[in-house]
Design a protein around this motif. Structure first.
Motif, PDB file in Angstrom:
ATOM      1  N   GLU A   1       0.830  -1.208   0.000  1.00 22.91           N
ATOM      2  CA  GLU A   1       0.000   0.000   0.000  1.00 22.91           C
ATOM      3  C   GLU A   1       0.868   1.262   0.000  1.00 22.91           C
ATOM      4  O   GLU A   1       0.585   2.219  -0.714  1.00 22.91           O
ATOM      5  CB  GLU A   1      -0.938   0.001   1.217  1.00 22.91           C
TER       6      GLU A   1
ATOM      7  N   GLN B   1       1.010   4.130  -2.956  1.00 24.29           N
ATOM      8  CA  GLN B   1       0.800   5.549  -2.660  1.00 24.29           C
ATOM      9  C   GLN B   1       1.990   6.398  -3.116  1.00 24.29           C
ATOM     10  O   GLN B   1       1.802   7.485  -3.671  1.00 24.29           O
ATOM     11  CB  GLN B   1       0.557   5.744  -1.164  1.00 24.29           C
TER      12      GLN B   1
ATOM     13  N   LYS C   1       1.899   9.348  -6.102  1.00 22.59           N
ATOM     14  CA  LYS C   1       2.326  10.728  -5.862  1.00 22.59           C
ATOM     15  C   LYS C   1       3.469  11.129  -6.797  1.00 22.59           C
ATOM     16  O   LYS C   1       3.915  12.259  -6.799  1.00 22.59           O
ATOM     17  CB  LYS C   1       2.780  10.894  -4.412  1.00 22.59           C
TER      18      LYS C   1
END
Length: 159
Positions: A147, A151, A155
């Motif tokens: 996870e 992420q 980004k």
């Protein structure tokens, strides 16, 4: 006086999901005295070391600690008394059949108020072995790492 609606968590047994594999869950009512209800409304209860069993066709819970009500009179309750649980007869019969299997037990998962009534969530559980616990922890850590990587990638960061 209007009856409160919704659910309000009193306490939960976080250790149960670590120590046991939960196969099925049941919601049961609890037979309580007045000072027990008042103590629960202040959130003074513990499900550690608690378990449920069948006795003479009735479901009972052992080891639940409900602290004495501080403003109670001399008729206060015993903190660790055995309490009767309320389930439909069909559910009790189904549990009777399942509990005769070896290795299964009833573990309280959480205690809460639902529409003003004290309820307890029971889990039909099988004990985990030590290596099962290690595997669950390793899987949780791996999922967290995946996870985080997703992420970071979303980004725009690259490794």
């Amino acid at each position: 006086m209007a009856r409160e609606t919704g659910t309000k968590l009193i306490t939960s047994n976080r250790r149960a999901r670590h120590d046991y594999e939960i196969l099925d869950t049941y919601e049961a009512g609890i037979v309580l005295t007045g000072t027990e209800v008042k103590s629960l409304r202040t959130g003074r209860a513990s499900l550690a070391d608690a378990y449920a069993d069948l006795h003479n066709g009735e479901l009972r819970i052992h080891g639940v600690h409900i602290a004495e009500y501080s403003h109670g009179t001399w008729t206060n309750h015993a903190p660790r008394r055995i309490r009767k649980l309320l389930l439909h007869r069909g559910e009790i019969d189904k549990l009777t059949g399942k509990l005769t299997e070896s290795g299964l037990t009833l573990v309280p998962l959480s205690m809460y108020f639902k529409n003003g009534w004290a309820k307890i969530e029971l889990g039909l559980a099988r004990g985990k072995r030590t290596y099962d616990k290690r595997q669950a922890i390793a899987k949780r850590d791996a999922d967290r790492e995946i996870e985080r990587a997703v992420q970071r990638r979303a980004k725009g960061f690259t490794d």
